[in-house]
Design an enzyme around this catalytic site. Structure first.
Site, PDB file in Angstrom:
ATOM      1  N   GLU A  63       1.621  -0.420  -5.088  1.00 37.90           N
ATOM      2  CA  GLU A  63       0.684   0.650  -5.439  1.00 37.90           C
ATOM      3  C   GLU A  63       1.457   1.963  -5.460  1.00 37.90           C
ATOM      4  OE1 GLU A  63      -3.200   3.112  -3.836  1.00 37.90           O
ATOM      5  OE2 GLU A  63      -1.619   2.479  -2.501  1.00 37.90           O
ATOM      6  N   ASP A  87       0.833  -1.201   0.000  1.00 37.18           N
ATOM      7  CA  ASP A  87       0.000   0.000   0.000  1.00 37.18           C
ATOM      8  C   ASP A  87       0.871   1.255   0.000  1.00 37.18           C
ATOM      9  OD1 ASP A  87      -2.651   1.221   0.373  1.00 37.18           O
ATOM     10  OD2 ASP A  87      -1.918   1.812   2.358  1.00 37.18           O
TER      11      ASP A  87
END
Ligand code: GLC
Length: 561
Positions: free
Chosen positions: A245, A201
């Site tokens: 990401e 993330d």
């Protein structure tokens, strides 16, 4: 090249336990529910499941605010249920990826509670504190319009802590070696429980290191930490991966891949945004540029290609004109837009017609990289714009026509099930589409099979074929002896193109979806008819032994042996 890099050609399916399947009837999805649906995923053709965060969390950001990295939130079951799930996924040969959310913790995490308790507490330096409010505190918010600042004063010590995201998500201090060691411990823990990798993330924010002496300065980017994490990961588990990401400019991506020593896979946000622009404008030229800009990557690295995810469709990297055109087509109402940059809609309602929806999916499957699908998109689920911000695209999976779409037997579900309009669960659900040969689900399963039978895409090299039309994207992949030709018409009207394809001037194009092979004309061109939003997948066939066309250099080759 050794072929054992599983992530080069895999179908990744992303889901959030919360909204996938509730087995115990409490209204929230759980591991047992997901486990019962493994057959469904296997039959769809899924190779790897990416699970959104499921660890204990106050759940103020859909679980992206973790308060204990080493457990399962009781809403989703127990650690025992997790292990059962992993066991049964492995039995089916499926890989499991989980989110690694280590840019920040929840403010309810014991580390932060301790950190904020005094300026010399055990965990004080695990977070990022400043005595004064930095001048940059009004900058760099990830959620503009909702989030007001990136530095918040904490009453207890009177100092300010840094949070790239919401104020209940304090950033961990990556500069602190104790924090980095703890991140490795988290990676090691879940690998030991059988996971095959991590969707990392917010990568750019994990590795940014604010200068604590000078918090107004631009933070330093510590790319080398990515290499440390990968080394550790692969030492523990040779074929585990990091899926990053990072919505960054193409010229930045090499720093994340680090010549094959950094992140394995990165979501291609650049191509994603240009793809939506191409769908909106029916002009593929900027998309071709975006593909070229992200062409180079280390041989062991890979792009993850996707259409939608659990967040807004972020269009922040398009220029103003492109963004406006894309908003106008896909998110014209202010209630559809979010954070001044994105669209909070699901794919099917956003696109609004089956032909263009298929086109979008077919293009995505045909792009260089590994496709990532979002749960529910395979049946064309809708969104609920009455829900707050990104929650609009996080409604429960629609399984059948029973109450709550078969997701749960509870009276109240964690998010409301879509129950009115054309996307209501009565109309859009798995059971119904199973029995309908023409359904989106059957189509999705076929496309997944086709993609899996096209290893050229994951392994090969590609080039753009000049289609002579700004609306037609024609690509050729080559790998070993095989070659794919993929043609997509972005225009809402039928078109014809004449393609000159190096290896197919004297060979047929074998249509991989329907019986409609193409033979070259006398000039060696393939003249192809394309429906409105039409798409065609071909493999270059063998020369036809009719006297006119022969295998190059093999005149009079024997037909039978
Ligand atoms: C990522 C996630 C998003 C989350 C944020 C903070 O961008 O995709 O859902 O809110 O990180 O963790």
């Amino acid at each position: 090249m050794i072929q054992d890099l599983w992530y080069k050609n895999a179908i990744i399916y992303s889901l959030d336990l919360e909204t996938f399947m509730d087995a115990n009837g409490d209204g929230t999805g759980d591991f047992e529910g997901l486990t019962r649906r493994l057959d469904y995923l296997e039959n769809l053709g899924v190779d790897a499941i990416w699970l959104a965060p499921f660890q204990p969390s106050p759940n103020r950001d859909n679980g992206y605010d973790i308060s204990d990295y080493y457990g399962v939130d009781p809403r989703h079951g127990s650690s025992g249920d997790f292990v059962e799930f992993i066991h049964l996924a492995k039995k089916r040969g499926m890989k499991v990826l989980i989110d690694l959310v280590v840019n920040h913790t929840s403010d309810k995490h014991p580390w932060f509670k301790d950190s904020r308790s005094s300026t010399d507490s055990r965990h004080r330096q695990w977070y990022i504190w400043s005595k004064k409010r930095p001048a940059t505190a009004d900058e760099g918010m990830v959620f503009p319009g909702v989030q007001e600042t990136t530095w918040t004063r904490d009453a207890k010590t009177g100092e300010y802590y840094f949070h790239r995201f919401f104020d209940f998500q304090p950033d961990l201090n990556i500069a602190n070696p104790e924090v980095r060691a703890e991140i490795q411990r988290i990676i090691g823990f879940w690998l030991e429980l059988g996971v095959d990798g991590f969707r990392v993330d917010a990568v750019p924010f994990i590795i940014e290191q604010p200068d604590l002496e000078n918090p107004d300065q631009k933070p330093k980017m510590k790319f080398e930490y990515l290499e440390d994490f990968r080394n550790f990961l692969q030492w523990r588990s040779g074929d585990a991966i990091l899926l990053g990401e990072a919505n960054v400019l193409p010229k930045e991506t090499a720093k994340y891949f680090r010549d094959g020593r950094g992140i394995h896979l990165m979501f291609n946000f650049w191509v994603n945004q240009h793809l939506f622009h191409a769908l909106a404008s029916e002009d593929v030229r900027p998309l071709i540029k975006a593909l070229e800009a992200t062409r180079d990557l280390p041989p062991t690295a890979q792009w993850a290609q996707f259409l939608r995810n659990h967040d807004e469709l972020d269009l922040g990297r398009l220029n103003d004109k492109q963004r406006e055109a894309t908003f106008a087509r896909f998110g014209p109402d202010p209630e559809m837009q979010l954070y001044d940059r994105g669209i909070r809609r699901r794919l099917a309602p956003m696109i609004g017609n089956r032909a263009q929806l298929e086109l979008a999916y077919s293009v995505m499957f045909s792009l260089p990289g590994t496709p990532v699908i979002r749960y529910g998109d395979e049946i064309g689920m809708g969104d609920d714009l009455d829900l707050d911000q990104r929650e609009a695209v996080r409604t429960p999976m629609q399984w059948d026509e029973t109450p709550n779409g078969g997701f749960s037997t509870a009276r109240r579900t964690v998010h409301p099930v879509i129950d009115d309009g054309p996307f209501a669960f009565e109309h859009v659900n798995v059971a119904r589409q199973r029995r309908d040969e023409t359904s989106m689900l059957q189509w999705s399963a076929k496309m997944i099979r086709l993609r899996k039978e096209s290893p050229e895409i994951g392994w090969g090299t590609w080039k753009i074929i000049d289609s002579g039309s700004p609306s037609v994207l024609a690509m050729q992949y080559e790998w070993r002896e095989d070659s794919l030709v993929l043609v997509h018409n972005f225009a809402g009207e039928p078109l014809q193109v004449a393609l000159t394809i190096d290896r197919a001037r004297d060979k047929p194009l074998v249509d991989l979806r329907v019986q409609a092979d193409s033979q070259p004309d006398e000039r060696g061109r393939h003249v192809l008819a394309l429906d409105a939003y039409g798409y065609r997948w071909f493999r270059i066939g063998r020369a036809v032994p009719d006297g006119k066309i022969k295998e190059p250099g093999k005149r009079g080759a024997k037909k039978h042996r």
